[in-house]
Design an enzyme around this catalytic site. Structure first.
Site, mmCIF file in Angstrom:
data_model
loop_
_atom_site.group_PDB
_atom_site.id
_atom_site.type_symbol
_atom_site.label_atom_id
_atom_site.label_comp_id
_atom_site.label_asym_id
_atom_site.label_seq_id
_atom_site.Cartn_x
_atom_site.Cartn_y
_atom_site.Cartn_z
ATOM 1 N N CYS A 87 -34.908 26.667 36.016
ATOM 2 C CA CYS A 87 -33.661 27.466 36.101
ATOM 3 C C CYS A 87 -33.541 28.917 35.825
ATOM 4 O O CYS A 87 -34.225 29.727 36.386
ATOM 5 C CB CYS A 87 -32.663 26.501 35.479
ATOM 6 S SG CYS A 87 -30.868 26.995 36.106
ATOM 7 N N HIS A 204 -33.885 20.733 37.303
ATOM 8 C CA HIS A 204 -34.043 20.665 35.772
ATOM 9 C C HIS A 204 -34.869 19.332 35.649
ATOM 10 O O HIS A 204 -34.493 18.299 35.420
ATOM 11 C CB HIS A 204 -32.901 20.465 35.040
ATOM 12 C CG HIS A 204 -32.035 21.618 34.780
ATOM 13 N ND1 HIS A 204 -32.178 22.576 33.831
ATOM 14 C CD2 HIS A 204 -31.138 22.435 35.518
ATOM 15 C CE1 HIS A 204 -31.574 23.667 33.955
ATOM 16 N NE2 HIS A 204 -30.895 23.687 34.810
ATOM 17 N N GLU A 206 -36.354 18.666 32.899
ATOM 18 C CA GLU A 206 -36.219 18.065 31.587
ATOM 19 C C GLU A 206 -34.969 16.990 31.608
ATOM 20 O O GLU A 206 -34.677 16.314 30.713
ATOM 21 C CB GLU A 206 -35.970 19.099 30.478
ATOM 22 C CG GLU A 206 -34.574 19.774 30.692
ATOM 23 C CD GLU A 206 -34.503 20.754 31.620
ATOM 24 O OE1 GLU A 206 -35.280 20.855 32.705
ATOM 25 O OE2 GLU A 206 -33.501 21.443 31.511
#
Lengths: 237, 87
Positions: A87, A204, A206
């Protein structure tokens, strides 16, 4: 044991999430490093996390791209070490010239916060080596400036050099206009450098690596970190 | 030309082929809706206005042009810039 640095910029806000996944889920040795304190290339891989570095002033990632940490990242990239930008981290890598193109304001003029399906276009990077070409991963996005842009005539070359890593796709794994959440050219969600060791993506991973925290409890994002760890562990052998 | 303080503006705009959704929204949803059909397009841009100490307006402009390239005030992959002296 291989060591990974998560670089923290003023305004990073996904740094601790990335650190948690690296330490607790994929069992990496990982440090959170303030960008001004990264003055030696002491790590085996670097993660530039999501957030709003320097308030996104001028352009998302433009000011962080001049951080001294980028000198270290650039050296590490030239040495072939894995560099992952998520990002805002992707925007920083683009603004620093480590990845081609630009990341512009979403075509919708809206902050896009949704789950997306990503098709893996190449497995040659250290972040996709455990995936299969054509595999579809479900990973969320959360951004206002995520519209990847490169002059249209340069896209075939990017394709030829296998620098397009992820595309936004439909349920049928097709890169349709409807599946494109931000107007990115050619549905591009993630790219890498020519060597393949520097990768940036808007979604994302994560946020989709721990069942308890991810949409639909799936952990598709893990494959990116698992691939990176396999590469790093392979170097140790 | 005399040394002094000059006002220099930098306008950063998307390249013609890079869509500008903000300009399009202003055009469609404000200007055309407001009845100004004479306006056929709008491009939104970012403007930076700088006070620059220099020996001449040309020098001031050259300094700003150089810093725009050196520090990537614009991303040449997607933007064009204009640098102009306004005072």
């Amino acid at each position: 044991m291989a060591k990974v640095a998560v670089i923290q910029y003023p305004g990073s806000n996904c740094d601790l999430d990335a650190l948690e996944i690296l330490r607790d889920i994929v069992k990496a040795k990982a440090d959170l490093v303030w960008h001004k304190e990264l003055d030696h290339d002491d790590y085996d891989a670097y993660v530039l996390p999501g957030g709003f570095s320097y308030g996104d002033y001028l352009r998302a990632g433009a000011i962080a791209a001049t951080s001294p940490s980028l000198k270290i990242v650039r050296n590490a990239a030239e040495g072939g070490k894995p560099i992952l930008g998520i990002c805002n981290g992707f925007q920083i890598l683009v603004e620093a010239g480590l990845l081609p193109g630009a990341v512009l304001r979403n075509g919708t003029l809206r902050f896009a916060c949704t789950s997306t399906k990503l098709r893996v276009e190449t497995t040659r990077t250290p972040f996709t080596s455990k995936a299969k070409k054509g595999q579809v991963l479900e990973i969320p996005i959360a951004h206002n400036e995520g519209r990847y842009y490169l002059d249209k005539e340069k896209i075939p070359e990017l394709e030829r050099t296998q620098q397009i890593v992820f595309r936004y796709v439909s349920e049928e794994a097709e890169p349709t206009e409807q599946a494109n959440p931000n107007g990115s050219i050619d549905n591009i969600a993630g790219i890498c450098n020519q060597k393949g060791n520097v990768m940036g993506l808007m979604p994302h991973p994560e946020r989709a690596s721990l069942a308890m925290l991810s949409p639909d409890s799936q952990t598709d994002g893990r494959i990116i970190f698992d691939s990176m760890m396999r590469t790093l562990r392979g170097l140790e052998v | 030309m005399t040394p002094g303080s000059y006002v220099v503006e930098v306008i950063v705009e998307n390249k013609p082929l890079a869509r500008d959704p903000e300009g399009e929204a202003i055009h469609q949803n404000l200007i055309l809706k407001g009845g100004y059909k004479q306006v056929t397009s709008v491009r939104a841009a970012k403007l930076l206005r700088m006070n620059v100490e220099a020996n001449s307006p040309e020098d001031a402009r050259a300094i700003v042009r150089k810093l725009s390239d050196d520090l990537r005030i614009y991303n040449p992959a997607a933007h064009t810039i204009q640098v102009r002296i306004v005072g």
